[in-house]
Write an enzyme that holds these catalytic residues in place. Sequence first.
Site, PDB file in Angstrom:
ATOM      1  N   ASP A 526      34.253 -13.361  37.018  1.00 34.20           N
ATOM      2  CA  ASP A 526      34.212 -14.794  37.188  1.00 34.20           C
ATOM      3  C   ASP A 526      35.444 -15.134  37.998  1.00 34.20           C
ATOM      4  O   ASP A 526      36.522 -14.649  37.715  1.00 34.20           O
ATOM      5  CB  ASP A 526      34.264 -15.450  35.809  1.00 34.20           C
ATOM      6  CG  ASP A 526      34.436 -16.926  35.929  1.00 34.20           C
ATOM      7  OD1 ASP A 526      33.796 -17.515  36.795  1.00 34.20           O
ATOM      8  OD2 ASP A 526      35.228 -17.478  35.158  1.00 34.20           O
ATOM      9  N   ASP A 724      36.065 -16.457  31.446  1.00 35.52           N
ATOM     10  CA  ASP A 724      36.981 -17.183  30.567  1.00 35.52           C
ATOM     11  C   ASP A 724      36.383 -18.439  29.956  1.00 35.52           C
ATOM     12  O   ASP A 724      36.884 -18.932  28.976  1.00 35.52           O
ATOM     13  CB  ASP A 724      38.277 -17.529  31.303  1.00 35.52           C
ATOM     14  CG  ASP A 724      38.014 -18.372  32.545  1.00 35.52           C
ATOM     15  OD1 ASP A 724      36.830 -18.578  32.872  1.00 35.52           O
ATOM     16  OD2 ASP A 724      38.980 -18.810  33.174  1.00 35.52           O
TER      17      ASP A 724
END
Lengths: 836, 54
Positions: A526, A724
């Site tokens: 990500d 996250d």
Amino acid sequence: MSSGVLAAEFAMSTEAVERTVAAAACSCTHCGLPVPAGLAEDGADEQFCCGACRIAYGAINACGLGRYYALRDAAGVDAERAKGTGRKYAEFDDDAFAALYVKERADGLCTAELFIEGMHCIACVWLLEKLPELCPGAVECRVELGRSMVRVVWDRDAVSLSDVATWIDRLGYVPHPARDGAARKARREADRRALVRIGVAGANAGNAMLLAIAVYTERFNGMEPEFKFLFRACGMALAVLSISWPGRVFFKGALAAIRTRTGHLDLPIAIALGIGAVAGTVNVVLGIGEVYFDALTMLVFLLLVGRWVQRRRQEAATDSIELLYSITPMRARLVVGDDTREVAVESLDAGAVVEVLAGESVPADGVVVRGRSSVDVSVLTGESRPVDVGTGDEVCAGSVNMSGVLRVRVEATGAETRVGRLMSMVEESARRRAPIVTAADKIAGWFVWVVGSIALATFAVWLVIDAGHAVEPVVALLIVTCPCALGLATPMAVTAAVGRAARQGILIKGGDVLERLNKPGVVLLDKTGTLTEGRFGLVRWVGDEGVGPMVGALERQVAHPIAVALRELAEGDDLVASDVESRVGSGVVGVVSGRRVAVGSERFVASVATSGAERFAGVVREARESGLTAVLASVDGRVSGVAVLGDPLRSDAKDAVSRLKGMGYRVRIVSGDDPSVAERVGGALGLASEDCLGGKSPEQKLAIVEEHLEDAAMRSRPVVMVGDGVNDAAALARATVGVAVHGGAEASLSAADVYLQRPGVGPVVELVEGSRRALRVIRRNLAFSLGYNVLTGSLAVLGLMTALLAAVLMPLSSLTVLTMSYRSRTFGQHSDGGRR
Amino acid sequence: MSVMYLVLPLAFVGAGLSVWAFLWAVRGGQFDDLDTPPMRMLLDDEDGVAKKDS
């Protein structure tokens, strides 16, 4: 850390405080973070980056606790300490709160357990345990550093819990009620039971060993049969006690394995324990043959110790992660008339109006009814740029209010919110993930069959050769091949590796993670927060000679993310700007070296500068196309430079990606950010454009993970998802290994298998490399144990195994496995790549 | 050698007592936290000295 830290601490004294302050004039005295230029006080010894730090420092010093700073500096803890929030903790006095978290003791005092955010080291223990001296009415404050918990005892008549909490807050720590007390209590009870078992098994093993040694001497010196029987009978009593009390867990495990028809190491262990105890008892009663009570009790003891060590290690990881769960907001500021009141999030209903201050997260989905602000929705969407919201705009629970005060009319709470719906997706994903069979259990499955068949064959052959002594070799075979070393091989290697990883800031929730990473597969990254710094930084500067330092000098006077990034331009220069005037939302003007400098947006600079803009038009367009922000600078009415700002790549990102590729992993970026941004980042890392996927929703991320899992070529290869935010949580839970990175949201923490305490992709590489090394250790251990079993098994089959030989070989093999596990390098302690 | 009939039971009583002591300590929670007490002990020492100085 303790001994080294303490030695250093004793050597230093309070002057350490003064020294640090003098050395770093522009970092905060309390937390060590840089002080914004606007807040710095000329000539003051103490500088603070915010009001919370000033309050904490004042409170600590006013109470004569200044030694905290010396302790802390000696402990060498890096910055990023939690700061108090200045909250009043009114909800801590609610009856509902008390019913959940507060216990009244027999002596009339109250006690509660609180999770403490920001507790790191010995200095924090010292400071928090001083609480009763500061806060009248607080009777006791006991810190449990390993779990980041304190237990406070206070007198309800003298002080309220909210006051106690406010004091803790004032010292710079944020207290949270420790949720899930029942689960923690159950775990503590289980821990204690495990220790009791170990204690009993250990005592039995030691005493059985002594008695066995007495019997072994009989071979050399002779012994009256009467005493030989006595020693053997006592040994039998100890072994029966050991097997039936602490050893019961193995029989339970074996029963479960039989019921579910799966191979489990408990099964061969239980068989060996059962046969050994029965055969030994028969031999004692009849006064013939060998007994193996010392080996059996030692087996129980060693196996229990191995399991306990592993359990303890994994709990440490779970505890650290649990603290993070507790940090998410559970309260909201409900607007009642002109006032606000803190309430639990659960008590909010649709239609209620809540206030959200800057820095707080929005407690529920709703519509803004008053105020303007920018909101960080990265937790939900992965979009790193804040979104501006005003009256009438929708905001989602979990997004963080960055600047102004917002009032939000609640429309959905709890499971009804976007976050809530995402969470149910996470649970669904976690349920669908296939469990893996660990190597040890796989071996145990056929181990039972192989040893069983050999035992039968041995019995048959010996029946033909010497019918009177056919049972002896079979019993010896079953006991010496009992997988003592095998049972320790995996847990020990896993425990040693997980412990090493934790010291490197990599928290691994379960040992099976190491086995899941056995082959190279795909790493899905990500973008936000893993590859980039997650803040504004200078990407490029184009300008005339001497303009850069002037811009930097000007921006030094301003506290704004863009200004902070631009200060870099004046590094090493001591130009001073004067007559600085900043226009909110557009730019800054001021005088540097007698020349009029303006820095800001294109429109702002165009309003003060009439020429030169065309020279930089190309750079500005390019920046805009790749999703970056361009800031123009003018000197004396002429545009003389352009700074391109964006979220810069982390310094270790490129190296980390190339190392992952070198190990055979395919690296892809799967980001919620704009595709142009994802492509720019991927391009800088040398990734092909089909591997840079931007603008992906949580559902699409999950789909990509599933696609990879089902990809035939990738079958049985791991899909590692690194992320996250809540937006990644479902994908994290579904992936073979989900890795939540530093600063992640609660949802991603609970969904992930690994939590990285250090930012960046570097730890991901360490995780993969460390797992490989750990797996090698596991395989080596298993190979050794099997080799040992083949050797002793052959001796037993041939009728050469004696009880004395078994008693020597068994602990020896376990010790070898232990040493091999703890001496091997898995995580950290290596310097390949030379990064650290 | 018949002293064994006296010594052996005595040894078992001793072993039993130490096991009982261990169980008592475990059930009393003395092994719940193995990280903080070693630090706390050293801190209190240091603190006492500091108080005498001032």
